[in-house]
Write a protein that holds these residues in place. Structure first.
Motif, short mmCIF file in Angstrom:
data_model
loop_
_atom_site.label_atom_id
_atom_site.label_comp_id
_atom_site.label_asym_id
_atom_site.label_seq_id
_atom_site.Cartn_x
_atom_site.Cartn_y
_atom_site.Cartn_z
N ASP A 85 12.67 21.40 -9.62
CA ASP A 85 13.54 20.39 -10.20
C ASP A 85 14.64 19.88 -9.27
OD1 ASP A 85 11.99 20.76 -12.46
OD2 ASP A 85 13.31 22.31 -13.26
N LYS A 86 15.92 20.20 -9.61
CA LYS A 86 17.06 19.68 -8.86
C LYS A 86 16.99 20.10 -7.39
CE LYS A 86 21.29 17.81 -8.67
NZ LYS A 86 21.77 18.18 -7.34
N ILE A 88 14.32 20.64 -5.63
CA ILE A 88 13.32 19.80 -4.97
C ILE A 88 13.94 18.46 -4.60
CG2 ILE A 88 11.19 18.47 -5.34
CD1 ILE A 88 10.14 20.75 -7.00
N SER A 89 14.62 17.86 -5.56
CA SER A 89 15.23 16.55 -5.33
C SER A 89 16.22 16.59 -4.19
CB SER A 89 15.92 16.07 -6.61
OG SER A 89 16.41 14.76 -6.45
N ASP A 90 17.08 17.60 -4.17
CA ASP A 90 18.08 17.73 -3.10
C ASP A 90 17.41 17.92 -1.74
OD1 ASP A 90 20.06 17.47 -4.97
OD2 ASP A 90 20.50 19.62 -5.09
N VAL A 92 14.35 17.10 -0.78
CA VAL A 92 13.61 15.91 -0.36
C VAL A 92 14.58 14.83 0.12
CG1 VAL A 92 12.11 14.04 -1.15
CG2 VAL A 92 11.61 16.39 -1.81
N THR A 93 15.68 14.67 -0.57
CA THR A 93 16.67 13.66 -0.19
C THR A 93 17.24 13.93 1.20
OG1 THR A 93 17.27 13.28 -2.51
CG2 THR A 93 18.86 12.59 -0.85
N LEU A 118 5.84 15.22 -8.75
CA LEU A 118 7.30 15.26 -8.64
C LEU A 118 7.77 14.52 -7.39
CD1 LEU A 118 8.06 18.98 -9.62
CD2 LEU A 118 8.58 16.95 -10.97
N LEU A 119 7.07 14.73 -6.28
CA LEU A 119 7.44 14.04 -5.05
C LEU A 119 7.34 12.53 -5.20
CD1 LEU A 119 5.81 16.10 -2.12
CD2 LEU A 119 8.22 15.98 -2.76
N GLU A 121 7.85 10.75 -7.66
CA GLU A 121 8.93 10.22 -8.49
C GLU A 121 10.28 10.22 -7.79
OE1 GLU A 121 8.84 12.65 -11.94
OE2 GLU A 121 6.92 11.89 -12.66
N GLU A 122 10.36 10.90 -6.65
CA GLU A 122 11.63 10.99 -5.94
C GLU A 122 12.02 9.63 -5.36
OE1 GLU A 122 13.90 13.34 -5.59
OE2 GLU A 122 12.78 14.59 -6.99
N LYS A 123 13.27 9.28 -5.54
CA LYS A 123 13.77 7.98 -5.09
C LYS A 123 13.60 7.81 -3.58
CE LYS A 123 17.88 5.02 -5.32
NZ LYS A 123 19.30 4.93 -5.81
#
Length: 206
Positions: A85-86, A88-90, A92-93, A118-119, A121-123
């Motif tokens: 979740d969070k 992963i997002s952090d 990847v960013t 999930l990847l 969907e990452e901005k």
């Protein structure tokens, strides 16, 4: 500084093998490389501890301060299998590139499907600020499992970089704290040829 995240939520898929060999490859090109071991098993850190002094230096992120870390040419992050979740997002960013190792089993493919969704969907990925590449790991050529893995990778929408064979050379390199690029074994040429699309993709996106 360029940051490569080696990640998959499925454990045992070859993240450390991919991270350590990439670190060794870039180091022997003359780049300042930092390896960041985020996994509690600390396998990459163990590889660093075994690394001989006569080969190109790969720094352990744990030994560096933030300012020294920022001076690296490349930071290779070996992520934990339980990345969620969070986190992963952090991760990847922060990354410029994400390498996703995938082993050729139904269990690995099923677990990786969720991670790739999930990847996608990452901005940062959608806006092409972070690029994702897939690498098949421990693949036995000309087998049904290899065919299934390649079909899965092709359908993912991400860059399919290579299929690395199951080879004792990776075990030997890991035991000696080396990458396969630093071994004297003449048989490594087959494996290095399989790495060429991966290293080309890394350098083209640097």
């Amino acid at each position: 500084m360029r940051r490569v995240l080696v990640a998959n939520t499925k454990g045992g898929c070859g993240k450390t093998t991919l991270a350590t060999n990439l670190a060794g490859y870039l180091a022997q090109l003359g780049h300042k490389i930092v390896l960041e071991d985020l996994d509690r098993q600390q396998s990459s850190a163990g590889w660093l501890a075994r690394r001989p002094s006569h080969v190109a230096t790969v720094f352990n992120a744990e030994d560096l301060g933030k300012s020294a870390l920022q001076k690296a040419d490349w930071v290779i992050a070996d992520s934990p299998g339980g990345l969620r979740d969070k986190k992963i997002s952090d991760a990847v960013t922060e990354a410029d590139l994400v390498l996703v190792p995938i082993a050729p089993s139904a269990f690995d493919i099923g677990a990786t499907q969720d991670f790739l969704e999930l990847l996608a969907e990452e901005k940062a990925v959608r806006k092409h600020k972070t690029f994702v590449g897939l690498v098949g790991m421990r693949v036995m050529p000309r087998t049904r499992s290899a065919e299934r893995l390649l079909a899965f990778m092709d359908e993912s929408g991400f860059a399919v970089l290579s299929m690395l064979r199951s080879s004792q050379i990776y075990v030997t390199a890991a035991e000696e704290g080396l990458s396969i690029f630093e071994l004297s074994n003449a048989l490594k040429e087959v494996d290095i040829a399989q790495w060429n699309p991966v290293t080309d993709w890394i350098l083209q996106n640097s």
